[in-house]
Design a protein around this motif. Structure first.
Motif, short mmCIF file in Angstrom:
data_model
loop_
_atom_site.label_atom_id
_atom_site.label_comp_id
_atom_site.label_asym_id
_atom_site.label_seq_id
_atom_site.Cartn_x
_atom_site.Cartn_y
_atom_site.Cartn_z
N GLU A 10 -9.87 -10.98 -2.15
CA GLU A 10 -8.87 -10.08 -1.60
C GLU A 10 -7.75 -10.71 -1.09
O GLU A 10 -8.02 -11.63 -0.24
CB GLU A 10 -9.74 -9.10 -0.64
CG GLU A 10 -11.19 -8.35 -0.88
CD GLU A 10 -11.46 -7.71 0.37
OE1 GLU A 10 -10.82 -6.98 1.13
OE2 GLU A 10 -12.76 -7.68 0.34
N LEU B 173 -7.26 -11.19 -9.89
CA LEU B 173 -7.18 -10.42 -9.04
C LEU B 173 -6.31 -9.57 -9.36
O LEU B 173 -5.21 -9.53 -10.01
CB LEU B 173 -6.15 -11.40 -8.20
CG LEU B 173 -7.00 -12.11 -6.87
CD1 LEU B 173 -6.00 -13.32 -6.14
CD2 LEU B 173 -8.00 -11.42 -6.21
N THR B 174 -6.73 -8.10 -9.42
CA THR B 174 -6.27 -6.99 -10.08
C THR B 174 -5.64 -6.42 -8.93
O THR B 174 -5.86 -6.02 -7.79
CB THR B 174 -7.22 -6.13 -10.67
OG1 THR B 174 -7.82 -7.03 -11.61
CG2 THR B 174 -6.73 -5.00 -11.34
N VAL B 175 -4.26 -5.60 -9.15
CA VAL B 175 -3.64 -4.97 -7.94
C VAL B 175 -4.55 -3.58 -7.68
O VAL B 175 -4.92 -3.02 -8.55
CB VAL B 175 -2.08 -4.28 -8.69
CG1 VAL B 175 -1.49 -3.40 -7.61
CG2 VAL B 175 -1.38 -5.52 -8.75
N GLN C 196 -5.99 -16.48 -7.22
CA GLN C 196 -6.60 -16.23 -8.40
C GLN C 196 -7.31 -17.13 -8.98
O GLN C 196 -8.55 -16.96 -9.37
CB GLN C 196 -5.75 -15.44 -9.36
CG GLN C 196 -6.51 -15.14 -10.61
CD GLN C 196 -5.46 -14.30 -11.56
OE1 GLN C 196 -5.37 -13.28 -11.41
NE2 GLN C 196 -5.05 -14.92 -12.63
N LEU D 292 -0.05 -16.22 -5.65
CA LEU D 292 -0.99 -15.09 -6.40
C LEU D 292 -1.56 -16.10 -7.12
O LEU D 292 -2.98 -15.81 -7.45
CB LEU D 292 -0.18 -14.16 -6.87
CG LEU D 292 -0.88 -13.08 -7.87
CD1 LEU D 292 -2.09 -12.62 -6.96
CD2 LEU D 292 -0.19 -12.08 -8.23
N TRP E 153 -4.51 -7.04 -3.54
CA TRP E 153 -5.29 -7.56 -4.71
C TRP E 153 -6.87 -7.56 -4.58
O TRP E 153 -7.12 -8.22 -3.82
CB TRP E 153 -4.74 -8.87 -5.53
CG TRP E 153 -3.25 -8.50 -6.15
CD1 TRP E 153 -2.72 -8.68 -7.29
CD2 TRP E 153 -1.91 -8.83 -5.27
NE1 TRP E 153 -1.50 -8.37 -7.50
CE2 TRP E 153 -1.06 -8.70 -6.02
CE3 TRP E 153 -1.85 -8.60 -3.78
CZ2 TRP E 153 0.34 -8.41 -5.73
CZ3 TRP E 153 -0.36 -8.64 -3.32
CH2 TRP E 153 0.58 -8.68 -4.45
N GLN E 154 -7.41 -7.25 -5.81
CA GLN E 154 -8.95 -7.40 -5.52
C GLN E 154 -9.62 -8.03 -6.90
O GLN E 154 -9.25 -7.88 -7.83
CB GLN E 154 -9.58 -5.91 -5.32
CG GLN E 154 -11.16 -5.95 -5.12
CD GLN E 154 -11.77 -4.40 -5.10
OE1 GLN E 154 -11.12 -3.64 -5.64
NE2 GLN E 154 -12.93 -4.39 -4.69
N ARG E 155 -10.52 -8.90 -6.49
CA ARG E 155 -10.86 -9.64 -7.66
C ARG E 155 -11.90 -8.62 -8.33
O ARG E 155 -13.05 -8.28 -7.98
CB ARG E 155 -11.71 -10.72 -7.42
CG ARG E 155 -12.23 -11.74 -8.50
CD ARG E 155 -12.69 -12.99 -8.14
NE ARG E 155 -11.55 -13.79 -7.65
CZ ARG E 155 -11.02 -14.55 -8.19
NH1 ARG E 155 -11.28 -14.69 -9.60
NH2 ARG E 155 -9.96 -15.30 -7.84
#
Length: 231
Positions: free
Chosen positions: A126, A147-149, A120, A116, A140-142
């Motif tokens: 993604e 990168l955010t859950v 990141q 992860l 996770w999406q940037r």
């Protein structure tokens, strides 16, 4: 996996293999292949979308230690074609935008945290992580530099891929292509093709029978002196 060494102009070697197996078991392998092959099918007609599975990605020129081999990755803006590894500086410095990892029982929390962090740091937009044993899907999406859950993966549609995830609690993951058709294994794809061919053959047979019936009726009408075209 046979290890090959690829030198660059400075004499630094970039191995095409990390010496690790693609998968630890048949279930993990099936998911990796299914995701990779269905993504290949989705983007088959787009020459500038590169899809790969278990391919070493080197993000930094001159550094052959910083690397990862996502179970599947998609790169928009790069041509299709064979590669021994993905050296980002030779690819217009375009990082893979979407990566997938399929967990095996041997994966550790430390290992997955490292992945992860890598994704990141080096620009993945993604990241999807699936455990086929617990049937747990994470995403996770940037957003900005991080990168955010993704809070809810059930019914999530990938912004880049346009594929939909159906991930109900305790149920096997289902993924759908942009046209709504499901991701299928190679065996399922072959069976679907055979069924489609059989249905086409049956339809053609029925049309042949109907034409023969119409021809017999027309012949009978002519015997009675009736023009079938005027009936």
């Amino acid at each position: 996996m046979v290890q090959q060494l690829t030198p660059n102009q400075t004499g630094i070697f970039y191995p095409d293999s990390d010496g690790q197996p693609m998968a630890d078991n048949t279930l993990q392998f099936e998911w990796i292949v299914t995701i990779k092959e269905n993504l290949e099918i989705i983007f088959a007609d787009q020459a500038d979308v590169f899809v790969a599975g278990d391919l070493l990605w080197y993000p930094i020129e001159g550094d052959n230690k910083t690397r990862r081999a996502p179970d599947a990755m998609v790169v928009f803006g790069r041509p299709k074609g064979d590669r021994g590894s993905y050296k980002q500086w030779e690819e217009n410095n375009i990082a893979p935008q979407v990566v997938f990892e399929i967990l095996s029982p041997g994966n550790t929390i430390r290992e997955m945290a490292g992945k992860l962090e890598f994704y990141q740091t080096y620009g993945v937009e993604e990241y999807y992580l699936y455990d086929p044993y617990t049937k747990d899907l994470g995403g996770w999406q940037r957003i900005g530099d991080h990168l955010t859950v993704i809070p809810e993966m059930d019914q999530w549609v990938s912004p880049r891929l346009k594929i939909k995830f159906k991930s109900a609690l305790g149920e096997k993951l289902k993924i759908f292509r942009p046209d709504g058709s499901p991701f299928l294994t190679s065996v399922e794809l072959d069976n679907a093709k055979k069924q489609a061919e059989l249905a086409q053959q049956q339809a053609e047979s029925e049309r042949d029978v109907e034409r023969e019936r119409a021809d017999r009726l027309a012949a009978k009408l002519r015997e009675l002196g009736i023009d079938p075209n005027e009936v």
